[in-house]
Design a protein around this motif. Structure first.
Motif, short mmCIF file in Angstrom:
data_model
loop_
_atom_site.label_atom_id
_atom_site.label_comp_id
_atom_site.label_asym_id
_atom_site.label_seq_id
_atom_site.Cartn_x
_atom_site.Cartn_y
_atom_site.Cartn_z
N ASP A 1 14.91 21.64 -5.97
CA ASP A 1 14.71 21.98 -7.07
C ASP A 1 14.04 22.35 -6.99
O ASP A 1 13.03 23.24 -7.96
CB ASP A 1 16.17 21.78 -7.79
CG ASP A 1 17.32 22.40 -7.24
OD1 ASP A 1 17.27 23.08 -6.23
OD2 ASP A 1 18.20 21.88 -8.21
N HIS B 1 19.01 19.68 -13.24
CA HIS B 1 17.98 20.71 -12.16
C HIS B 1 16.54 22.02 -12.55
O HIS B 1 16.53 22.22 -11.60
CB HIS B 1 18.53 22.40 -11.92
CG HIS B 1 20.24 21.15 -11.29
ND1 HIS B 1 20.62 21.17 -10.11
CD2 HIS B 1 21.07 20.06 -11.91
CE1 HIS B 1 21.64 20.78 -9.98
NE2 HIS B 1 21.89 19.76 -11.26
N HIS C 1 18.85 16.82 -3.29
CA HIS C 1 19.10 17.90 -4.14
C HIS C 1 17.79 18.22 -5.43
O HIS C 1 17.18 19.63 -5.31
CB HIS C 1 19.70 18.19 -4.57
CG HIS C 1 20.12 19.81 -5.47
ND1 HIS C 1 21.02 20.41 -4.48
CD2 HIS C 1 19.99 19.65 -6.76
CE1 HIS C 1 20.98 21.48 -5.55
NE2 HIS C 1 20.59 20.92 -6.80
N GLY D 1 19.83 26.59 -7.22
CA GLY D 1 18.25 26.17 -6.21
C GLY D 1 18.12 26.86 -4.46
O GLY D 1 19.05 28.20 -5.26
N ASP E 1 25.19 20.78 -7.69
CA ASP E 1 25.35 22.03 -8.30
C ASP E 1 26.57 22.18 -8.26
O ASP E 1 26.89 22.77 -9.46
CB ASP E 1 25.00 23.21 -7.13
CG ASP E 1 23.55 23.63 -7.35
OD1 ASP E 1 22.60 23.36 -8.17
OD2 ASP E 1 22.46 24.15 -6.33
ZN ZN Z 1 20.33 21.89 -8.34
#
Ligand code: ZN
Length: 288
Positions: free
Chosen positions: A149, A76, A145, A23, A63
């Motif tokens: 995203d 994600h 995170h 992302g 990630d």
């Molecule tokens: Zn991500």
């Protein structure tokens, strides 16, 4: 501050690229997580302030989880456009209902990001109840995170890298190269975060708003690539290639303000998700 900047620079060199479907770039994810600490009410702030570096430095761990765990990737994003047209009424917001309607394989392969945010909010509440510092800070970082995203517009569509519209490589150029090139101009405005009544519904609201920003990104990218040579166009999806300043300047003039708004809102909403988890846990005293 200088030490923190040095850490960011070193980590950026060591860990970029993570992979081509990440992302926001490393820098943006770190910044979103770090800034979210500034939104917190007094009862939570001390703990998060003391863990700000950890929460920021581990902002892209999810990630990395993709490398060893094939089931991580679809957490994600959500390809909303595979569920008809806006506002995607045919997609039940309840995961079990969605699976009943479309089958687990289809729902999982099209992405489960909003459900992941809701799940991690509950996980964070459990970790806060447990009082274990290591667990709380890691779950808080990972939740950051996923919230980051969700504010990344290209994570809401199947055409996430412009592969169907002649914008191949747009993912990296918008979220990473443009953001990194102009990060010095970013000035977030952050209010104190209040809790979110319905975490899952709110996560869907975020991705629906993100979805509406995809078209302007693709339009601007189409315009910007007109100034490129064919060799430069071929380099747009190459993670080792340097940014092209004139091309990025066109993107930034069209999309910079929107990009900053998305990052700003991501930090604010991340603060809100952290507060929501804390309230769900019964506002425990967090570790000293
Ligand atoms: Zn991500």
């Amino acid at each position: 501050m200088i030490i923190r900047l040095l850490v960011i620079i070193v980590l950026t060199i060591v860990f970029t690229p993570v992979n081509s479907t990440q992302g926001w770039g490393f820098t943006a994810h770190m910044r979103i997580n770090s800034d979210a600490v500034d939104t917190l009410p007094a009862g939570m702030k001390k703990f998060f302030e003391s863990e700000r570096n950890f929460i920021s430095e581990h902002a892209v761990d999810p990630d990395r989880w993709k490398r060893d765990d094939k089931s991580e990737l679809p957490r994600h994003f959500i390809d909303l456009d595979m569920y008809g047209t806006y506002p995607f009424k045919e997609l039940p917001r309840d995961y079990d209902e969605a699976v009943k309607k479309f089958g687990a394989e289809t729902v999982n392969s099209r992405g489960t990001l909003p459900w992941r945010i809701a799940e991690y909010t509950l996980n964070l509440a459990e970790d806060m109840k447990s009082g274990k510092r290591e667990k709380i800070r890691m779950t808080a970082a990972a939740l950051g995170h996923y919230v980051g995203d969700s504010y990344s517009p290209l994570h809401s569509v199947e055409n996430y890298n412009g592969q169907y519209t002649n914008n191949y490589g747009v993912h990296k150029q918008f979220e990473n190269r443009m953001v990194n090139a102009y990060m010095d101009s970013y000035e977030p405005q952050l209010n104190e975060a209040a809790s979110i009544k319905e975490p899952l519904r709110h996560a869907f609201d975020i991705v629906m708003r993100s979805y509406k920003l995809v078209l302007p990104i693709l339009e601007s990218e189409t315009k910007a690539r007109k100034i490129l040579t064919s060799g430069q166009i071929d380099s747009l999806n190459d993670w080792r290639a340097k940014g092209i300043p004139d091309y990025l300047a066109i993107l930034y003039s069209d999309l910079g303000e929107m990009g900053w708004n998305q990052m700003n809102s991501a930090s604010y909403d991340l603060g809100r998700y952290w507060v929501s988890a804390w309230e769900l846990a019964g506002k425990p005293v967090l570790p000293e």
